[in-house]
Design a protein around this motif. Structure first.
Motif, short mmCIF file in Angstrom:
data_model
loop_
_atom_site.label_atom_id
_atom_site.label_comp_id
_atom_site.label_asym_id
_atom_site.label_seq_id
_atom_site.Cartn_x
_atom_site.Cartn_y
_atom_site.Cartn_z
N VAL A 4 19.56 12.90 1.99
CA VAL A 4 18.23 12.58 2.51
C VAL A 4 17.26 12.55 1.33
CG1 VAL A 4 18.52 13.43 4.86
CG2 VAL A 4 17.73 15.00 3.06
N GLU A 5 16.13 11.87 1.50
CA GLU A 5 15.18 11.67 0.43
C GLU A 5 14.54 12.99 -0.02
OE1 GLU A 5 15.49 9.98 3.18
OE2 GLU A 5 15.58 7.84 2.68
N SER A 6 13.77 12.89 -1.10
CA SER A 6 13.14 14.08 -1.68
C SER A 6 12.06 14.64 -0.77
CB SER A 6 12.52 13.73 -3.04
OG SER A 6 11.53 12.71 -2.89
N LEU A 24 6.50 15.57 -6.67
CA LEU A 24 5.14 16.13 -6.72
C LEU A 24 4.14 14.98 -6.80
CD1 LEU A 24 5.67 19.04 -9.29
CD2 LEU A 24 5.69 19.14 -6.77
N VAL A 25 3.12 15.01 -5.95
CA VAL A 25 2.02 14.05 -6.06
C VAL A 25 0.89 14.75 -6.82
CG1 VAL A 25 0.33 12.66 -4.81
CG2 VAL A 25 2.68 12.79 -3.99
N LEU A 26 0.55 14.18 -7.97
CA LEU A 26 -0.39 14.80 -8.91
C LEU A 26 -1.40 13.78 -9.39
CD1 LEU A 26 2.36 16.58 -11.08
CD2 LEU A 26 0.86 17.68 -9.39
N PHE A 65 0.83 -1.21 0.00
CA PHE A 65 0.00 0.00 0.00
C PHE A 65 0.86 1.26 0.00
CE2 PHE A 65 0.30 -1.57 4.42
CZ PHE A 65 1.01 -0.52 5.00
N ASN A 66 2.17 1.11 -0.02
CA ASN A 66 3.06 2.28 0.00
C ASN A 66 3.50 2.58 -1.44
OD1 ASN A 66 4.73 4.33 0.76
ND2 ASN A 66 6.07 3.10 2.05
N PRO A 67 2.94 3.64 -2.05
CA PRO A 67 3.19 3.88 -3.48
C PRO A 67 4.63 4.28 -3.78
CG PRO A 67 2.02 5.73 -2.50
CD PRO A 67 2.09 4.66 -1.44
N GLY A 82 -2.38 1.45 -6.34
CA GLY A 82 -3.80 1.50 -6.65
C GLY A 82 -4.42 2.88 -6.61
N LEU A 83 -3.63 3.90 -6.28
CA LEU A 83 -4.18 5.25 -6.17
C LEU A 83 -4.37 5.88 -7.55
CD1 LEU A 83 -1.83 6.43 -3.28
CD2 LEU A 83 -4.28 5.92 -3.08
N ASP A 84 -5.23 6.91 -7.62
CA ASP A 84 -5.37 7.61 -8.90
C ASP A 84 -4.46 8.83 -8.97
OD1 ASP A 84 -6.72 9.20 -7.14
OD2 ASP A 84 -8.71 8.85 -8.00
N SER A 85 -3.53 8.91 -8.01
CA SER A 85 -2.49 9.95 -8.05
C SER A 85 -1.15 9.27 -8.30
CB SER A 85 -2.45 10.69 -6.72
OG SER A 85 -2.22 9.78 -5.67
N VAL A 86 -0.17 10.08 -8.69
CA VAL A 86 1.16 9.53 -8.92
C VAL A 86 2.21 10.49 -8.34
CG1 VAL A 86 1.31 10.52 -11.27
CG2 VAL A 86 2.76 8.58 -10.65
N GLY A 87 3.21 9.91 -7.70
CA GLY A 87 4.35 10.69 -7.23
C GLY A 87 5.39 10.72 -8.34
N LYS A 129 -2.43 9.00 2.34
CA LYS A 129 -1.69 8.53 1.20
C LYS A 129 -0.23 8.23 1.52
CE LYS A 129 -4.27 11.50 -1.81
NZ LYS A 129 -4.20 12.65 -2.65
N ALA A 130 0.25 8.46 2.66
CA ALA A 130 1.64 8.13 2.90
C ALA A 130 1.65 7.21 4.11
CB ALA A 130 2.47 9.36 3.15
N PRO A 131 1.17 6.00 3.90
CA PRO A 131 0.99 5.07 5.02
C PRO A 131 2.29 4.90 5.77
CG PRO A 131 0.27 4.09 2.94
CD PRO A 131 0.98 5.36 2.60
P1 AMP Z 1 9.89 6.65 -1.02
O1 AMP Z 1 9.62 5.90 0.25
O2 AMP Z 1 11.05 7.58 -0.94
O3 AMP Z 1 9.92 5.74 -2.18
O4 AMP Z 1 8.66 7.64 -1.24
C1 AMP Z 1 7.39 7.10 -1.36
C2 AMP Z 1 6.42 8.03 -0.77
O5 AMP Z 1 5.98 8.95 -1.77
C3 AMP Z 1 5.16 7.38 -0.28
O6 AMP Z 1 5.30 6.82 1.00
C4 AMP Z 1 4.19 8.56 -0.31
O7 AMP Z 1 4.42 9.40 0.80
C5 AMP Z 1 4.65 9.34 -1.54
N1 AMP Z 1 3.87 8.99 -2.73
C6 AMP Z 1 4.32 8.37 -3.83
N2 AMP Z 1 3.31 8.19 -4.71
C7 AMP Z 1 2.21 8.72 -4.15
C8 AMP Z 1 0.86 8.82 -4.55
N3 AMP Z 1 0.42 8.35 -5.69
N4 AMP Z 1 0.01 9.41 -3.70
C9 AMP Z 1 0.43 9.88 -2.53
N5 AMP Z 1 1.69 9.80 -2.09
C10 AMP Z 1 2.58 9.22 -2.88
#
Ligand code: AMP
Ligand code: MG
Length: 311
Positions: A174-176, A93-95, A56-58, A109-114, A214-216
């Motif tokens: 550090v991450e984005s 960017l989450v769009l 569930f973690n996108p 499974g979300l309708d958004s994309v990072g 959205k950021a489980p």
């Molecule tokens: P990372 O763990 O660095 O790969 O970053 C993944 C994180 O990006 C997720 O845990 C979310 O916080 C965010 N993310 C990526 N895609 C989406 C999405 N479609 N909707 C919401 N958040 C997203």
């Protein structure tokens, strides 16, 4: 698994491996990513399996330029502004997703994309060669310290990855920063390599992530070393190693994130120093107070989750 210097032939090989559905660890300016083509459910499944990452973690889709990002996501005026200001760079960017370029599994499974356009020369060269978006979470087992050197990836994932491109240490460390633009109000999902202050200067104040999102697992244990952490500690107690900032207290054993108190240097050293203290066998680490501004916000976020209770 092979570690390759990023020669032209290594890049060609890595691109072919990715196109064929393989897993390639690649250097980015933030941390090393575990890349696979984002449009292929089987390749994406290999990422989740290699990391032990919850489904569930996108995943974030990495593309070589803004034009490629526009093919997979719908941009509004805010997104255009942020892309112009901070891409290529450590901003995600989450769009709203357009359906092209990323499979449902990559988006959990979300309708958004990072989506992100990384600045690292090798990452960009590879993305341009592959020609499809690459999903690339950090190249480490889920919940553990992020890798900032090729060797960290090799040690943590070994044969689970087909190929590691060695681009030396990651310059940001550090991450984005993740900004969610799917709602009327921009929201900060994760502080990271682009200071929040800079983003706010461009599009106004950001709402905080509200926990229903959205950021489980955003506040759960993550980025965890073996050792237990104690934060905002001015000095170590007996039995603790010390992770300092701006100077180590007299006769303490430990490492300094930045002797001169520079937050960018501290970010660059964060995961490596935690890893080094782990390897030295520290059972407990006391961590110096880190200012809550600029990159300090990202450092504090990672430390808070590294210190969080674990299952
Ligand atoms: P990372 O763990 O660095 O790969 O970053 C993944 C994180 O990006 C997720 O845990 C979310 O916080 C965010 N993310 C990526 N895609 C989406 C999405 N479609 N909707 C919401 N958040 C997203
Ligand atoms: Mg990660």
């Amino acid at each position: 698994m092979r570690i390759l210097r990023p020669t032209r032939s290594a890049l060609a090989r890595a691109a072919a491996c990715l196109r064929d559905g393989g897993l390639v660890a690649l250097p980015t300016e933030t941390v090393y990513g575990l890349g696979a083509r984002a449009d292929d459910p089987r390749a994406v499944a290999r990422i989740y399996a290699a990391k032990g990452r919850p489904r569930f973690n996108p995943l974030i889709a990495h593309v070589p330029d803004t034009a490629a990002a526009r093919r997979i996501a719908t941009f509004d005026a805010r997104a255009e502004l942020l892309a112009r200001a901070f891409w290529p760079g450590p901003l995600t960017l989450v769009l709203p997703a357009r359906g092209a370029g990323t499979c449902a599994a990559a988006r959990a499974g979300l309708d958004s994309v990072g989506v992100r356009v990384p600045a690292h020369r090798i990452a960009r060269a590879l993305l341009a060669r592959v020609g499809v978006p690459i999903a690339a979470p950090s190249a480490n087992p889920s919940g553990k310290l992020s890798p900032t050197r090729a060797l960290d990836v090799a040690r943590a994932l070994g044969p689970r990855v087909d190929l590691v491109l060695d681009g030396g240490p990651c310059p940001v460390g550090v991450e984005s920063t993740i900004v969610d633009l799917t709602g009327p109000r921009a929201r900060l999902l994760r502080p990271g390599g682009v200071p929040v202050e800079a983003i706010a200067a461009a599009i106004g104040d950001l709402a905080a992530a509200d926990g229903t999102i959205k950021a489980p697992g955003m506040l759960a244990s993550h980025y965890a070393p073996r050792a237990r952490l104690r934060l905002d500690a001015r000095r170590p107690e007996p039995g603790e190693a010390y992770l300092g900032f701006g100077g180590l207290p007299a006769d303490s054993a430990g490492l300094d994130l930045s002797p001169g108190g520079d937050l960018a240097e501290a970010a660059r050293n964060l995961f490596g120093h935690l890893r080094a203290l782990d390897r030295a066998g520290a059972a407990r680490i006391a961590v110096a107070p880190i200012p809550s501004r600029g990159l300090g916000l990202a450092i504090r976020d990672r430390l808070a989750r590294a210190a969080a209770p674990r299952d």
